[in-house]
Design an enzyme around this catalytic site. Structure first.
Site, PDB file in Angstrom:
ATOM      1  CE  LYS A   1      61.397  28.575  20.697  1.00  0.00           C
ATOM      2  NZ  LYS A   1      62.031  29.843  20.614  1.00  0.00           N
TER       3      LYS A   1
ATOM      4  CB  SER B   1      54.905  33.237  22.544  1.00  0.00           C
ATOM      5  OG  SER B   1      54.718  34.024  23.398  1.00  0.00           O
TER       6      SER B   1
ATOM      7  CG  PHE C   1      54.359  37.360  19.250  1.00  0.00           C
ATOM      8  CD1 PHE C   1      55.640  36.609  19.843  1.00  0.00           C
ATOM      9  CD2 PHE C   1      53.410  36.464  18.689  1.00  0.00           C
ATOM     10  CE1 PHE C   1      55.538  35.057  19.938  1.00  0.00           C
ATOM     11  CE2 PHE C   1      53.532  35.155  18.639  1.00  0.00           C
ATOM     12  CZ  PHE C   1      54.590  34.450  19.292  1.00  0.00           C
TER      13      PHE C   1
ATOM     14  CG  ASN D   1      56.722  31.051  18.727  1.00  0.00           C
ATOM     15  OD1 ASN D   1      56.330  30.076  19.456  1.00  0.00           O
ATOM     16  ND2 ASN D   1      57.070  32.254  19.116  1.00  0.00           N
TER      17      ASN D   1
ATOM     18  CG  ASN E   1      54.675  36.077  27.171  1.00  0.00           C
ATOM     19  OD1 ASN E   1      54.231  35.931  28.076  1.00  0.00           O
ATOM     20  ND2 ASN E   1      55.803  36.045  26.698  1.00  0.00           N
ATOM     21  CB  THR E   2      50.210  35.498  21.524  1.00  0.00           C
ATOM     22  OG1 THR E   2      51.344  36.355  21.605  1.00  0.00           O
ATOM     23  CG2 THR E   2      48.985  35.748  20.663  1.00  0.00           C
TER      24      THR E   2
ATOM     25  CG  ASN F   1      59.755  37.110  27.358  1.00  0.00           C
ATOM     26  OD1 ASN F   1      58.901  37.352  26.456  1.00  0.00           O
ATOM     27  ND2 ASN F   1      60.223  35.727  27.341  1.00  0.00           N
TER      28      ASN F   1
ATOM     29  CG  ASN G   1      58.826  29.672  23.461  1.00  0.00           C
ATOM     30  OD1 ASN G   1      59.221  30.589  24.073  1.00  0.00           O
ATOM     31  ND2 ASN G   1      58.354  29.898  22.244  1.00  0.00           N
ATOM     32  CB  THR G   2      59.698  30.842  28.073  1.00  0.00           C
ATOM     33  OG1 THR G   2      58.544  31.323  27.354  1.00  0.00           O
ATOM     34  CG2 THR G   2      60.699  31.968  27.495  1.00  0.00           C
TER      35      THR G   2
HETATM   36  C1  LIG Z   1      63.237  38.202  26.027  1.00  0.00           C
HETATM   37  C2  LIG Z   1      62.750  37.061  25.408  1.00  0.00           C
HETATM   38  C3  LIG Z   1      62.007  36.921  24.386  1.00  0.00           C
HETATM   39  C4  LIG Z   1      61.909  35.920  23.525  1.00  0.00           C
HETATM   40  N1  LIG Z   1      61.061  36.074  22.354  1.00  0.00           N
HETATM   41  C5  LIG Z   1      60.673  35.032  21.510  1.00  0.00           C
HETATM   42  C6  LIG Z   1      60.105  35.136  20.428  1.00  0.00           C
HETATM   43  O1  LIG Z   1      59.854  36.112  20.077  1.00  0.00           O
HETATM   44  N2  LIG Z   1      59.835  33.804  19.615  1.00  0.00           N
HETATM   45  C7  LIG Z   1      60.182  32.589  20.242  1.00  0.00           C
HETATM   46  O2  LIG Z   1      60.032  31.645  19.587  1.00  0.00           O
HETATM   47  N3  LIG Z   1      60.927  32.548  21.328  1.00  0.00           N
HETATM   48  C8  LIG Z   1      61.072  33.593  22.044  1.00  0.00           C
HETATM   49  N4  LIG Z   1      61.806  33.355  23.303  1.00  0.00           N
HETATM   50  C9  LIG Z   1      62.136  32.060  23.720  1.00  0.00           C
HETATM   51  C10 LIG Z   1      63.572  31.769  23.386  1.00  0.00           C
HETATM   52  O3  LIG Z   1      64.008  31.663  21.873  1.00  0.00           O
HETATM   53  C11 LIG Z   1      64.159  30.433  23.965  1.00  0.00           C
HETATM   54  O4  LIG Z   1      63.101  29.479  23.541  1.00  0.00           O
HETATM   55  C12 LIG Z   1      63.841  30.238  25.481  1.00  0.00           C
HETATM   56  O5  LIG Z   1      64.394  31.690  25.997  1.00  0.00           O
HETATM   57  C13 LIG Z   1      64.759  29.169  26.190  1.00  0.00           C
HETATM   58  O6  LIG Z   1      66.239  29.370  25.839  1.00  0.00           O
HETATM   59  P1  LIG Z   1      67.258  30.175  26.704  1.00  0.00           P
HETATM   60  O7  LIG Z   1      66.834  29.293  28.120  1.00  0.00           O
HETATM   61  O8  LIG Z   1      68.526  29.812  26.436  1.00  0.00           O
HETATM   62  O9  LIG Z   1      66.792  31.353  26.920  1.00  0.00           O
HETATM   63  C14 LIG Z   1      62.249  34.656  24.001  1.00  0.00           C
HETATM   64  C15 LIG Z   1      63.025  34.593  25.216  1.00  0.00           C
HETATM   65  C16 LIG Z   1      63.183  35.759  25.863  1.00  0.00           C
HETATM   66  C17 LIG Z   1      64.172  35.467  26.920  1.00  0.00           C
END
Ligand SMILES: Cc1cc2nc3c(=O)[nH]c(=O)nc-3n(C[C@H](O)[C@H](O)[C@H](O)COP(=O)(O)O)c2cc1C
Length: 346
Positions: free
Chosen positions: A206, A171, A112, A168, A173-174, A108, A235-236
């Site tokens: 985070k 991320s 935000f 957070n 993506n910012t 993704n 996070n990702t």
């Molecule tokens: C579509 C999507 C949107 C996400 N948006 C946020 C976000 O707004 N804030 C945040 O801290 N993490 C966000 N995450 C990260 C998740 O909270 C998590 O840290 C990450 O996906 C790893 O966990 P998972 O493998 O179980 O998905 C997002 C993840 C996905 C897939």
């Protein structure tokens, strides 16, 4: 829940973001179930909060606090809403969300997208305080001239409604956001956040999984110094392990199964770096009870997931909790608390 195998092909036939939107809309039509009852074997106290079980919904699924009650009703021990920013923002251009089904993963680059703090606050204010544990994940607007002020504003706005606050800074993506993990910037940010929090709820930080050894030590040291209440790891990732899906080249953060090994490694790193000074919350590629139990033994007091929900449906929390209980019995742990950190540090 048993319906999910039927629903999934329909959802997967749609663009991922459209499917997510429809899911939220459908969830809003459900009668909200009761939050999970505390299970004596699975319940755990972290940062002064009593979690009925250790399996939480990670941030990003319920960005605008629309369906936290419904998700608590599916057996999650806690739900983290957000990320919310002070001002509503549209996020990146679409498409920005990709299913990598062959890899049980997602990429993704949402950026935000959210309706802002005021909208989330209004929804959270309607909840009864006894209705489960809801954390609020806060972030900064992309175009903000003062990102530290954005976080402080987020903390102040959510003081009365959040059971915990999650900062957070991870991320991908910012643009520039992850620079807040650098030690000087992080110290300034956390000082402002902790001051804004005052006597309010616990503050969790985070972090990204893409930190090197030096950055891990720096983040750990600053977090301890500023008395952060827990770290959420992670996070990702912007890294790309071997992936099969045609979407593997998409820019953004990767989540799901391919993140598992990296997130576990980072958890171990942060356990070492913090030396038990604060609780750790594990997230990244957790799909089943074995994954959750591995993280708990590696030092996590709680776990969270998002991507496994996409692939398995809302029964995933209950399935993981059932499996955790079985694994605990096999290994001779009467309570989950007793299993935390029982893996010998490497
Ligand atoms: C579509 C999507 C949107 C996400 N948006 C946020 C976000 O707004 N804030 C945040 O801290 N993490 C966000 N995450 C990260 C998740 O909270 C998590 O840290 C990450 O996906 C790893 O966990 P998972 O493998 O179980 O998905 C997002 C993840 C996905 C897939």
């Amino acid at each position: 829940m048993a319906l999910y195998p039927l629903v999934r092909p329909l959802a997967f036939a749609l663009d991922a973001e459209r499917a997510h939107r429809l899911t939220i809309r459908a969830l809003k039509m459900l009668p909200a179930g009761q939050p999970a009852e505390a299970d004596p074997a699975l319940s755990i106290q972290v940062a002064g909060l009593d979690f009925p079980n250790a399996v939480g919904l990670a941030a990003g699924f319920d960005k605008d606090a629309e369906v936290f009650r419904e998700m608590l009703g599916f057996g999650f021990g806690f739900v983290e809403i957000g990320t919310v920013t002070p001002v509503p923002q549209a996020g990146n251009p679409k498409p920005r969300l990709f299913r990598l089904a062959e890899d049980r993963a997602v990429i993704n680059r949402m950026g935000f997208n959210n309706r802002g703090q005021a909208a989330a606050l209004a929804r959270l204010q309607k909840r009864s305080r006894r209705g489960g544990i809801v954390g609020v994940n806060i972030g900064a607007n992309k175009d903000s001239p003062d990102r530290v002020a954005d976080y402080a504003a987020g903390v102040r706005a959510m003081l009365g409604v959040a059971d915990y606050l999650s900062v957070n800074i991870s991320s991908p993506n910012t643009p520039g956001l992850r620079g807040l993990q650098d030690k000087g910037a992080l110290d300034e940010l956390l000082a402002a956040v902790i001051e804004a929090r005052g006597a309010g709820p616990p503050v969790f930080l985070k972090v990204a999984p893409d930190l090197d050894a030096e950055a891990i030590d720096d983040v750990a040291r600053v977090a301890i110094h500023r008395k952060v209440d827990a770290l959420i790891i992670a996070n990702t990732t912007v890294s790309r392990p071997v992936l099969r899906s045609p979407h593997r080249e998409q820019a953004g953060g990767l989540s799901g199964a391919p993140l598992k090994a990296l997130a576990l490694e980072r958890l171990r790193d942060f356990r070492r770096a913090t030396g038990g000074a604060m609780p750790l919350i594990a997230v990244g590629g957790i799909e089943n009870g074995v994954d959750a139990f591995d993280r708990i033994r590696a030092g996590a007091s709680l776990v969270q997931l998002y991507t496994a929900l996409v692939y398995q449906g809302p029964g995933v929390a209950q399935a993981i909790n059932a499996e955790l209980k079985r694994l605990m019995a096999l290994e001779g742990f009467a309570r989950l608390t007793d299993a935390v950190g029982t893996e010998r540090p490497g």
